[in-house]
Design a protein around this motif. Structure first.
Motif, PDB file in Angstrom:
ATOM      1  N   ASN A  74       0.530  -1.246   0.162  1.00 16.06           N
ATOM      2  CA  ASN A  74       0.549   0.019   0.279  1.00 16.06           C
ATOM      3  C   ASN A  74       1.004   0.878   0.365  1.00 16.06           C
ATOM      4  N   ILE A  75       1.768   1.093   0.920  1.00 18.33           N
ATOM      5  CA  ILE A  75       2.918   2.311   0.013  1.00 18.33           C
ATOM      6  C   ILE A  75       3.321   2.585  -0.920  1.00 18.33           C
ATOM      7  N   ASN A  76       3.504   1.774  -1.838  1.00 21.53           N
ATOM      8  CA  ASN A  76       3.782   1.756  -2.799  1.00 21.53           C
ATOM      9  C   ASN A  76       2.576   2.023  -3.722  1.00 21.53           C
ATOM     10  N   LYS A  77       1.420   1.848  -3.904  1.00 23.75           N
ATOM     11  CA  LYS A  77       0.484   2.096  -3.858  1.00 23.75           C
ATOM     12  C   LYS A  77       0.228   3.673  -3.967  1.00 23.75           C
TER      13      LYS A  77
ATOM     14  N   GLN B 285      -9.392   8.188   4.374  1.00 29.45           N
ATOM     15  CA  GLN B 285      -8.468   8.442   5.551  1.00 29.45           C
ATOM     16  C   GLN B 285      -8.267   6.781   6.177  1.00 29.45           C
ATOM     17  N   LEU B 286      -9.648   5.751   4.949  1.00 32.88           N
ATOM     18  CA  LEU B 286      -9.525   4.971   5.264  1.00 32.88           C
ATOM     19  C   LEU B 286      -8.430   4.078   4.392  1.00 32.88           C
ATOM     20  N   PHE B 287      -7.660   4.659   3.312  1.00 33.24           N
ATOM     21  CA  PHE B 287      -6.969   3.672   2.838  1.00 33.24           C
ATOM     22  C   PHE B 287      -5.059   4.229   3.579  1.00 33.24           C
ATOM     23  N   LEU B 288      -4.758   5.414   4.248  1.00 35.23           N
ATOM     24  CA  LEU B 288      -4.493   5.746   4.845  1.00 35.23           C
ATOM     25  C   LEU B 288      -4.131   4.681   5.985  1.00 35.23           C
TER      26      LEU B 288
ATOM     27  N   ASP C 233       1.096  -1.140   6.696  1.00 33.41           N
ATOM     28  CA  ASP C 233       1.815  -1.706   5.936  1.00 33.41           C
ATOM     29  C   ASP C 233       3.394  -0.964   6.259  1.00 33.41           C
ATOM     30  N   ALA C 234       3.213   0.690   6.211  1.00 28.69           N
ATOM     31  CA  ALA C 234       4.681   0.744   6.315  1.00 28.69           C
ATOM     32  C   ALA C 234       5.378   0.405   7.843  1.00 28.69           C
ATOM     33  N   MET C 235       4.577  -0.076   9.176  1.00 27.97           N
ATOM     34  CA  MET C 235       4.788  -0.877  10.106  1.00 27.97           C
ATOM     35  C   MET C 235       5.637  -2.244   9.811  1.00 27.97           C
TER      36      MET C 235
END
Length: 339
Positions: A220-223, A310-313, A319-321
């Motif tokens: 999701n970070i890449n997305k 907000q849901l996507f973030l 995923d950042a974790m």
């Protein structure tokens, strides 16, 4: 000539292979199970209209040339920009610039899109012999207490530049997502660089990659970065500009062009201590900037609702974790001389 000239011996500085910290070599499945974390005149005066900031979804935006810059200018964003400054400086070995200018001389310096003014202020402090450092920006967010050789003004560098004494160094950093016509900007910089003077452009090229195949299409970070690139492309203000700067400098008429590429890890996964610190700063500024990057671009440009953003973030932060993903992108520095 400054001793910085030694940094420009190579025409191209290739991307390094960044080693992974063994402590980060943990599979995604193990990490998921154990992770519970979630066109006005130049030098516009500071009139009330310039200070009449606009608010979008709880974040403050500039008033001058409203809408031309889709990212906030509030205190949270200013702190993030100062963090970016620290990261770039660390990546460049503690240097503020690479151009081999004679800092002992009374030079004239222009800082395009100065932001919080931190770069101009540090240059003014470190090199008091420089005659003047002029920083311009759409937002008058710079501090009042500055070195005597530093001046700030409100202006839009995409409008016509006034006739004036040429500069010995024109510096621009982190303007991706802000500029529509980069060749035109480089052309204006060429016109206002003295013969023998330098320009230095420091820019992201926001395309993520991994050197070991740990970045996949479902991340999701890449997305998030892909969507940000899409939004900025729709605005005509691309964030994939770093790799094109050398070409634009040559087209503008500059010579003696030098190009360096600095890999910026996202996270603390590198083995090297300095790269680990760079990665930590990059992840911190990314997490702090998630809302700043998307609060206007995703809603106004991509048409998302604020709730969907907000849901996507939340998924992006999750995923950042995760460990085991060794993501990075590049930071490009192009120095060029007018001969």
């Amino acid at each position: 000539m400054s001793d910085r000239s030694s940094l420009l011996d190579l025409e191209e500085f290739p991307v390094h292979h960044v080693l992974v910290d063994p402590d980060d070599a943990i599979s995604d499945s193990m990490d998921d199970e154990g992770d519970s974390s979630d066109t006005a005149s130049y030098a516009t005066s500071l009139s009330s209209s310039v200070l009449d900031y606009k608010w979008v979804n709880g974040r403050r935006f500039h008033a001058y040339k409203e809408g031309s810059y889709k990212f906030p200018n509030d205190e949270r964003e200013q702190s993030r920009l100062d963090m970016i400054h620290c990261m770039f400086k660390l990546a460049m070995g503690g240097r503020l610039f690479l151009a081999p200018i004679a800092v002992e001389q009374p030079l004239r310096v222009l800082d395009i899109g100065t932001g919080t003014g931190v770069w101009a202020i540090e240059v003014g402090d470190e090199y008091p012999n420089i005659k003047m450092i002029l920083g311009n920006d759409l937002s008058p967010i710079q501090p009042d207490l500055v070195p005597p050789n530093v001046i700030f003004e409100v202006d839009d560098v995409e409008t016509d530049w006034p006739p004036r004494e040429p500069f010995d160094l024109i510096h621009s950093r982190y303007m991706c997502g802000s500029i529509q016509d980069w060749p035109r900007l480089l052309g204006r910089a060429y016109e206002q660089t003295r013969v023998g003077g330098w320009v230095e452009f420091q820019e992201f090229h926001l395309v993520n990659y991994s050197q070991d195949g740990t970045l996949d299409e479902h991340n999701n970070i890449n997305k998030f970065y892909e969507l940000l690139r899409e939004a900025c492309d729709r605005m005509g203000r691309p964030v994939t500009i770093g790799g094109k700067l050398r070409e634009y400098a040559a087209q503008a008429g500059f010579s003696n062009i030098h190009h360096r590429v600095f890999p910026l890890p996202l996270g603390t996964w590198p083995k090297d201590r300095r790269m680990k610190e760079i990665g930590a700063l990059n992840m911190l500024q990314f997490l702090e900037g998630l809302e700043a990057f998307s609060v206007a671009t995703f809603t106004h440009v991509l048409g998302w609702s604020l709730e969907a953003v907000q849901l996507f973030l939340a998924d992006v932060r999750k995923d950042a974790m995760r460990k085991g993903v060794h993501m990075m992108h590049n930071f490009h520095v192009v120095c060029a001389q007018r001969l």
